[in-house]
Design an enzyme around this catalytic site. Sequence first.
Site, PDB file in Angstrom:
ATOM      1  N   LYS A   1      -7.012   3.109  -2.851  1.00  0.00           N
ATOM      2  CA  LYS A   1      -7.385   3.100  -1.442  1.00  0.00           C
ATOM      3  C   LYS A   1      -7.686   4.539  -1.015  1.00  0.00           C
ATOM      4  CE  LYS A   1      -5.687   1.390   3.043  1.00  0.00           C
ATOM      5  NZ  LYS A   1      -4.659   0.536   3.683  1.00  0.00           N
TER       6      LYS A   1
ATOM      7  N   ASP B   1       0.863  -1.189   0.000  1.00  0.00           N
ATOM      8  CA  ASP B   1       0.000   0.000   0.000  1.00  0.00           C
ATOM      9  C   ASP B   1       0.894   1.232   0.000  1.00  0.00           C
ATOM     10  OD1 ASP B   1      -1.962  -1.897   0.366  1.00  0.00           O
ATOM     11  OD2 ASP B   1      -2.930  -0.874   2.050  1.00  0.00           O
TER      12      ASP B   1
END
Length: 214
Positions: free
Chosen positions: A151, A89
Amino acid sequence: MDVSKYIDYTLLNPTSTERNIIDLCHAAKRNGFYSVCVSSSYVALAKQLLENTKVKVCSVIGFPLGSTATASKVYEAKQAISDGADEIDMVINLGFLKSKNYVSVFKDISDVKLAIGKKTLKVILEVSELNKNEIIKACEISLDANADFIKTSSGFSKGGATLTVVKIIKKTVKDGLKISASGNIKDAETAKKFIDIGVSRITASSDFKIKQSV
Protein backbone atom coordinates in the site's frame (compact mmCIF):
# COMPACT_ATOMS: atom_id res chain seq x y z
CA MET A 1 -15.66 -0.16 -15.11
CA ASP A 2 -17.30 -0.41 -11.69
CA VAL A 3 -14.77 1.38 -9.50
CA SER A 4 -16.84 0.76 -6.34
CA LYS A 5 -15.65 -2.82 -5.91
CA TYR A 6 -12.04 -1.59 -5.65
CA ILE A 7 -12.68 0.89 -2.85
CA ASP A 8 -11.43 0.61 0.73
CA TYR A 9 -13.62 3.30 2.30
CA THR A 10 -11.47 4.79 5.02
CA LEU A 11 -11.95 6.88 8.14
CA LEU A 12 -8.92 7.16 10.44
CA ASN A 13 -9.24 10.64 11.88
CA PRO A 14 -8.44 10.47 15.62
CA THR A 15 -11.57 12.49 16.41
CA SER A 16 -13.90 10.15 14.51
CA THR A 17 -17.01 9.34 16.53
CA GLU A 18 -19.20 6.25 16.61
CA ARG A 19 -21.72 8.21 14.52
CA ASN A 20 -19.03 8.80 11.90
CA ILE A 21 -18.26 5.08 11.75
CA ILE A 22 -21.96 4.25 11.41
CA ASP A 23 -22.24 6.69 8.51
CA LEU A 24 -19.09 5.23 6.93
CA CYS A 25 -20.48 1.70 7.03
CA HIS A 26 -23.87 2.74 5.68
CA ALA A 27 -22.18 4.54 2.77
CA ALA A 28 -20.02 1.49 2.06
CA LYS A 29 -23.09 -0.74 1.90
CA ARG A 30 -25.01 1.75 -0.22
CA ASN A 31 -22.22 2.11 -2.77
CA GLY A 32 -21.05 -1.49 -2.83
CA PHE A 33 -17.50 -0.71 -1.71
CA TYR A 34 -15.04 -3.55 -1.10
CA SER A 35 -14.30 -2.69 2.50
CA VAL A 36 -14.22 -0.12 5.25
CA CYS A 37 -10.91 0.69 6.91
CA VAL A 38 -11.07 1.85 10.52
CA SER A 39 -8.90 2.11 13.61
CA SER A 40 -8.72 -1.07 15.67
CA SER A 41 -10.94 0.38 18.40
CA TYR A 42 -13.83 0.52 15.91
CA VAL A 43 -13.43 -2.91 14.32
CA ALA A 44 -16.10 -4.60 16.44
CA LEU A 45 -18.62 -1.85 15.72
CA ALA A 46 -17.93 -1.94 11.98
CA LYS A 47 -18.20 -5.73 11.92
CA GLN A 48 -21.58 -5.56 13.66
CA LEU A 49 -22.86 -2.91 11.25
CA LEU A 50 -21.70 -4.86 8.19
CA GLU A 51 -22.96 -8.26 9.28
CA ASN A 52 -24.64 -10.19 6.45
CA THR A 53 -23.12 -7.92 3.78
CA LYS A 54 -20.22 -8.44 1.38
CA VAL A 55 -18.35 -5.41 2.73
CA LYS A 56 -15.17 -6.43 4.56
CA VAL A 57 -13.61 -4.78 7.59
CA CYS A 58 -9.99 -3.66 7.55
CA SER A 59 -7.98 -2.37 10.50
CA VAL A 60 -4.75 -0.36 10.58
CA ILE A 61 -1.88 -1.52 12.79
CA GLY A 62 1.10 0.48 14.06
CA PHE A 63 -0.63 3.48 12.58
CA PRO A 64 0.31 6.01 11.35
CA LEU A 65 4.07 6.04 12.08
CA GLY A 66 4.96 2.34 11.93
CA SER A 67 7.61 2.72 14.62
CA THR A 68 5.89 0.77 17.39
CA ALA A 69 7.54 -2.44 18.57
CA THR A 70 6.88 -5.57 16.53
CA ALA A 71 5.34 -7.28 19.56
CA SER A 72 2.88 -4.40 19.88
CA LYS A 73 1.92 -4.69 16.22
CA VAL A 74 1.40 -8.43 16.62
CA TYR A 75 -0.83 -7.96 19.67
CA GLU A 76 -2.87 -5.23 17.98
CA ALA A 77 -3.27 -7.31 14.83
CA LYS A 78 -4.42 -10.37 16.79
CA GLN A 79 -6.94 -8.28 18.71
CA ALA A 80 -8.29 -6.72 15.51
CA ILE A 81 -8.77 -10.16 13.96
CA SER A 82 -10.47 -11.37 17.15
CA ASP A 83 -12.82 -8.37 16.95
CA GLY A 84 -13.76 -9.26 13.37
CA ALA A 85 -11.22 -7.69 11.01
CA ASP A 86 -10.87 -9.40 7.64
CA GLU A 87 -7.76 -7.48 6.62
CA ILE A 88 -4.82 -5.82 8.35
CA ASP A 89 -2.98 -2.74 7.06
CA MET A 90 0.33 -2.41 8.90
CA VAL A 91 2.73 0.49 8.55
CA ILE A 92 6.31 -0.48 7.72
CA ASN A 93 9.04 0.62 10.11
CA LEU A 94 10.59 3.43 8.07
CA GLY A 95 13.44 3.95 10.53
CA PHE A 96 14.55 0.31 10.23
CA LEU A 97 14.28 0.52 6.45
CA LYS A 98 16.36 3.69 6.22
CA SER A 99 18.89 2.17 8.64
CA LYS A 100 19.21 -0.75 6.22
CA ASN A 101 18.20 -3.02 9.10
CA TYR A 102 16.44 -5.30 6.68
CA VAL A 103 16.31 -8.27 9.06
CA SER A 104 14.16 -6.25 11.48
CA VAL A 105 11.95 -4.97 8.65
CA PHE A 106 11.41 -8.55 7.52
CA LYS A 107 10.67 -9.77 11.06
CA ASP A 108 8.23 -6.91 11.65
CA ILE A 109 6.17 -7.90 8.62
CA SER A 110 6.52 -11.68 8.86
CA ASP A 111 5.59 -11.78 12.56
CA VAL A 112 2.35 -9.90 11.87
CA LYS A 113 1.59 -12.16 8.90
CA LEU A 114 2.19 -15.27 11.00
CA ALA A 115 -0.10 -13.87 13.68
CA ILE A 116 -3.03 -13.30 11.33
CA GLY A 117 -2.67 -16.45 9.22
CA LYS A 118 -4.73 -16.46 6.05
CA LYS A 119 -6.15 -12.99 6.63
CA THR A 120 -5.01 -10.36 4.14
CA LEU A 121 -1.97 -8.28 5.11
CA LYS A 122 -1.21 -4.96 3.41
CA VAL A 123 2.17 -3.36 4.10
CA ILE A 124 1.89 0.42 4.10
CA LEU A 125 4.90 2.26 2.73
CA GLU A 126 5.22 6.01 2.93
CA VAL A 127 6.36 6.59 -0.64
CA SER A 128 6.84 10.32 -0.20
CA GLU A 129 9.47 9.56 2.45
CA LEU A 130 11.36 6.95 0.42
CA ASN A 131 13.63 7.04 -2.61
CA LYS A 132 13.27 4.62 -5.50
CA ASN A 133 15.77 2.11 -4.14
CA GLU A 134 14.09 2.12 -0.71
CA ILE A 135 10.68 1.52 -2.30
CA ILE A 136 12.07 -1.40 -4.29
CA LYS A 137 13.76 -2.88 -1.21
CA ALA A 138 10.59 -2.55 0.87
CA CYS A 139 8.66 -4.39 -1.83
CA GLU A 140 11.25 -7.18 -2.01
CA ILE A 141 11.18 -7.65 1.77
CA SER A 142 7.37 -7.66 1.81
CA LEU A 143 7.41 -10.38 -0.85
CA ASP A 144 9.82 -12.49 1.20
CA ALA A 145 7.69 -11.96 4.33
CA ASN A 146 4.58 -13.34 2.58
CA ALA A 147 2.54 -10.14 2.69
CA ASP A 148 -0.41 -9.89 0.33
CA PHE A 149 -0.36 -6.21 -0.69
CA ILE A 150 1.88 -3.19 -0.91
CA LYS A 151 0.00 0.00 0.00
CA THR A 152 1.51 3.30 -1.08
CA SER A 153 0.86 5.51 1.94
CA SER A 154 -0.90 6.08 5.23
CA GLY A 155 -2.56 9.32 4.18
CA PHE A 156 -0.88 11.06 7.12
CA SER A 157 2.30 12.18 5.35
CA LYS A 158 3.02 14.83 2.73
CA GLY A 159 2.25 12.75 -0.33
CA GLY A 160 0.53 9.66 -1.64
CA ALA A 161 0.18 7.45 -4.67
CA THR A 162 1.47 8.51 -8.07
CA LEU A 163 1.28 6.61 -11.31
CA THR A 164 5.09 6.62 -11.49
CA VAL A 165 5.49 5.07 -8.04
CA VAL A 166 2.86 2.43 -8.74
CA LYS A 167 4.67 1.46 -11.94
CA ILE A 168 7.91 1.03 -9.95
CA ILE A 169 6.12 -1.16 -7.42
CA LYS A 170 4.42 -3.21 -10.13
CA LYS A 171 7.70 -3.79 -11.95
CA THR A 172 9.26 -5.00 -8.68
CA VAL A 173 6.51 -7.26 -7.34
CA LYS A 174 5.05 -8.38 -10.71
CA ASP A 175 2.23 -10.73 -9.71
CA GLY A 176 3.75 -11.63 -6.34
CA LEU A 177 1.92 -8.89 -4.43
CA LYS A 178 -1.18 -6.87 -5.11
CA ILE A 179 -1.06 -3.07 -4.93
CA SER A 180 -3.27 -0.70 -2.98
CA ALA A 181 -3.09 2.95 -4.07
CA SER A 182 -3.61 5.43 -1.25
CA GLY A 183 -3.45 9.22 -1.22
CA ASN A 184 -4.34 11.86 -3.81
CA ILE A 185 -7.19 9.84 -5.31
CA LYS A 186 -10.34 11.94 -5.08
CA ASP A 187 -12.59 10.65 -7.86
CA ALA A 188 -13.48 7.62 -9.94
CA GLU A 189 -11.72 8.88 -13.06
CA THR A 190 -8.40 9.13 -11.21
CA ALA A 191 -8.99 5.76 -9.58
CA LYS A 192 -9.51 4.17 -12.99
CA LYS A 193 -6.08 5.37 -14.15
CA PHE A 194 -4.48 3.50 -11.26
CA ILE A 195 -6.59 0.40 -11.83
CA ASP A 196 -5.60 0.38 -15.50
CA ILE A 197 -1.91 0.03 -14.59
CA GLY A 198 -2.46 -2.85 -12.18
CA VAL A 199 -3.79 -1.54 -8.85
CA SER A 200 -6.15 -3.94 -7.06
CA ARG A 201 -7.46 -1.62 -4.37
CA ILE A 202 -8.05 2.14 -3.94
CA THR A 203 -8.15 3.96 -0.60
CA ALA A 204 -10.93 6.55 -0.58
CA SER A 205 -12.41 8.84 2.06
CA SER A 206 -15.62 10.81 2.41
CA ASP A 207 -14.59 13.40 -0.20
CA PHE A 208 -14.23 10.72 -2.91
CA LYS A 209 -16.54 11.29 -5.89
CA ILE A 210 -17.86 7.93 -7.03
CA LYS A 211 -19.82 9.28 -9.99
CA GLN A 212 -17.97 8.46 -13.18
CA SER A 213 -18.43 9.13 -16.86
CA VAL A 214 -19.46 6.28 -19.15
